[in-house]
Design a protein around this motif. Structure first.
Motif, PDB file in Angstrom:
ATOM      1  N   UNK A 113      30.885  40.589  62.396  1.00 30.12           N
ATOM      2  CA  UNK A 113      31.239  41.828  63.077  1.00 30.12           C
ATOM      3  C   UNK A 113      32.453  41.633  63.971  1.00 30.12           C
ATOM      4  N   UNK A 114      32.605  40.415  64.495  1.00 26.12           N
ATOM      5  CA  UNK A 114      33.714  40.120  65.406  1.00 26.12           C
ATOM      6  C   UNK A 114      34.112  38.670  65.227  1.00 26.12           C
ATOM      7  N   UNK A 118      29.721  33.335  66.138  1.00 23.64           N
ATOM      8  CA  UNK A 118      29.728  32.014  65.510  1.00 23.64           C
ATOM      9  C   UNK A 118      30.239  32.110  64.076  1.00 23.64           C
ATOM     10  N   UNK A 119      31.149  31.234  63.696  1.00 26.28           N
ATOM     11  CA  UNK A 119      31.735  31.246  62.357  1.00 26.28           C
ATOM     12  C   UNK A 119      30.694  31.012  61.280  1.00 26.28           C
ATOM     13  N   UNK A 177      39.306  53.407  60.920  1.00 21.24           N
ATOM     14  CA  UNK A 177      38.038  52.845  60.428  1.00 21.24           C
ATOM     15  C   UNK A 177      37.643  51.607  61.221  1.00 21.24           C
ATOM     16  N   UNK A 178      36.339  51.311  61.203  1.00 20.75           N
ATOM     17  CA  UNK A 178      35.848  50.078  61.832  1.00 20.75           C
ATOM     18  C   UNK A 178      36.348  48.889  61.024  1.00 20.75           C
ATOM     19  N   UNK A 179      36.471  47.749  61.677  1.00 22.52           N
ATOM     20  CA  UNK A 179      36.928  46.534  61.011  1.00 22.52           C
ATOM     21  C   UNK A 179      35.923  45.411  61.218  1.00 22.52           C
TER      22      UNK A 179
END
Length: 399
Positions: A113-114, A118-119, A177-179
């Motif tokens: 989401x961001x 955590x990767x 739009x959301x990313x």
């Protein structure tokens, strides 16, 4: 001596003569036709109502994907990412009974989401490269926004579960739009899918445009799963040739799912309903035929004086036969047409109440009209012959 030959009746004369009894005894004609109509209406209803029910059931079974197959590579410990040849979709589309085919490819990466999370935390989601025709193969639909258009722009569509886990329930109608972050690259969310019961793995996936995956994520274009639909009668044959079609060099490395159990259930249901339709239609026609025969026999007995008078005035046996046979056929045809309308109306009302599609089999319509006429010919045959055999003296004496 001049030969005396009976006058040949024109078709209109035959029709006028054959309907005398119906016009004179209108109440009896109406009741007799109503009896036939009930039998024909029953025949139409007992074939059309199960046909409507069958269509509704077939639609439900079709929603379970009885003609949907999945093709995937066999597990291979040596391969880092088991996949299918890049030309697999094109090769499968050449199989005649195949109606649609699409593919996805597991990109083995993480969607977040961001970029602050955590990767390694992918929320249990799978990132898939998707072809733009995926929804047609899965019979899926978009709940919000739109689906991928195959362009090179970094866009994604979320499955229903993926959208919930990423906190993106829909695509805003206005505004940007959301990313989300996929493999440290930003992708715009352009759509959210409705649940796909046939392929629950799609619900838990983030779908990336096929070309965008090539451009941004270094995707090699080799799919990992094919979804295809084929005509149901040929589904087993298509499944048999898929491994060699997808990977001609090593067909043993290709796995194809078995047809859905819904396909077997659908075929059994179709056979059962076909036998039921035939049996019910024959019973209804038999009932209608007995009613017509009974009506015509009584008509002959009651009209002996008319028969005797016509014979005394020179009517031939053939003219007497054709008179009563015409009356029987006209009576049956009127009852058949009325019964057809009643059966169609009754079926439409019942199907609408059950929320079924209204299905009137063409065979039922043909059987209603043609069957009514045929029943009239058969049922009126014996009474017409019996009427023609009466001599003028016998007929007048018994009147």
């Amino acid at each position: 001596m001049t030969d005396i030959r009976p006058v040949r009746l024109a078709p209109l004369d035959v029709l006028s003569l054959g309907t005398i009894g119906l016009r004179i005894r209108r109440t009896r004609a109406v009741l007799s036709a109503l009896g036939i109509a009930v039998g024909i209406a029953t025949m139409v209803a007992v074939t059309a109502i199960p046909a409507s029910s069958s269509r509704a059931l077939m639609n439900e079974l079709a929603a379970l994907g009885p003609n949907l197959l999945q093709v995937m590579p066999a597990p291979d410990r040596e391969a880092e990412r088991p996949s299918l040849p890049a030309a697999a979709v094109a090769m499968v589309s050449r199989i005649g009974p195949v109606t649609s085919v699409s593919a996805v490819a597991n990109l083995n990466t993480v969607a977040r989401r961001s970029d602050l999370t955590d990767e390694r935390d992918g929320s249990g989601l799978t990132v898939l490269a998707s072809r733009p025709d995926l929804l047609s193969a899965l019979d899926g639909r978009v709940l919000s926004g739109r689906f991928l258009d195959g362009g090179k722009f970094p866009t994604v569509v979320l499955g229903s579960v993926a959208a919930a886990r990423l906190g993106i329930p829909g695509v805003p109608a206005d505004g940007p739009p959301r990313q989300i972050n996929v493999a440290d690259a930003w992708f715009s969310v352009v759509g959210v899918l409705a649940p796909t019961p046939l392929s629950p793995e799609i619900d838990r996936s983030v779908l990336v445009s096929w070309e965008a995956a090539r451009t941004v994520l270094d995707f090699d274009g080799r799919p990992t799963v094919l979804y295809l639909r084929a005509r149901e009668p040929a589904i087993e044959s298509v499944r048999a040739v898929l491994p060699a079609t997808v990977n001609p060099e090593e067909p043993s490395k290709v796995l194809v799912t078995l047809p859905s159990d819904a396909l077997a259930a659908k075929r059994v249901t179709e056979r059962t309903f076909s036998v039921l339709f035939l049996g019910l239609a024959l019973v209804a026609l038999l009932v209608g035929g007995i009613g017509v025969a009974n009506t015509m026999v009584i008509s002959v007995l009651e009209r002996r004086s008319e028969i005797g008078l016509r014979r005394a005035l020179g009517a031939s046996r053939g003219q007497i036969r054709i008179q009563f046979l015409t009356e029987s056929v006209v009576l049956s045809a009127l009852g058949g047409a009325t019964g057809l309308l009643l059966g169609v109306a009754g079926t439409a009302v019942y199907a609408a109440r059950q929320h079924w599609p209204v299905v009137i089999p063409a065979g039922a319509v043909g059987a209603a009209l043609g069957g009514a006429v045929l029943v009239g010919v058969i049922a009126g045959g014996y009474p017409s012959i019996r009427a023609a055999r009466l001599t003028p003296t016998a007929a007048l004496a018994s009147a």
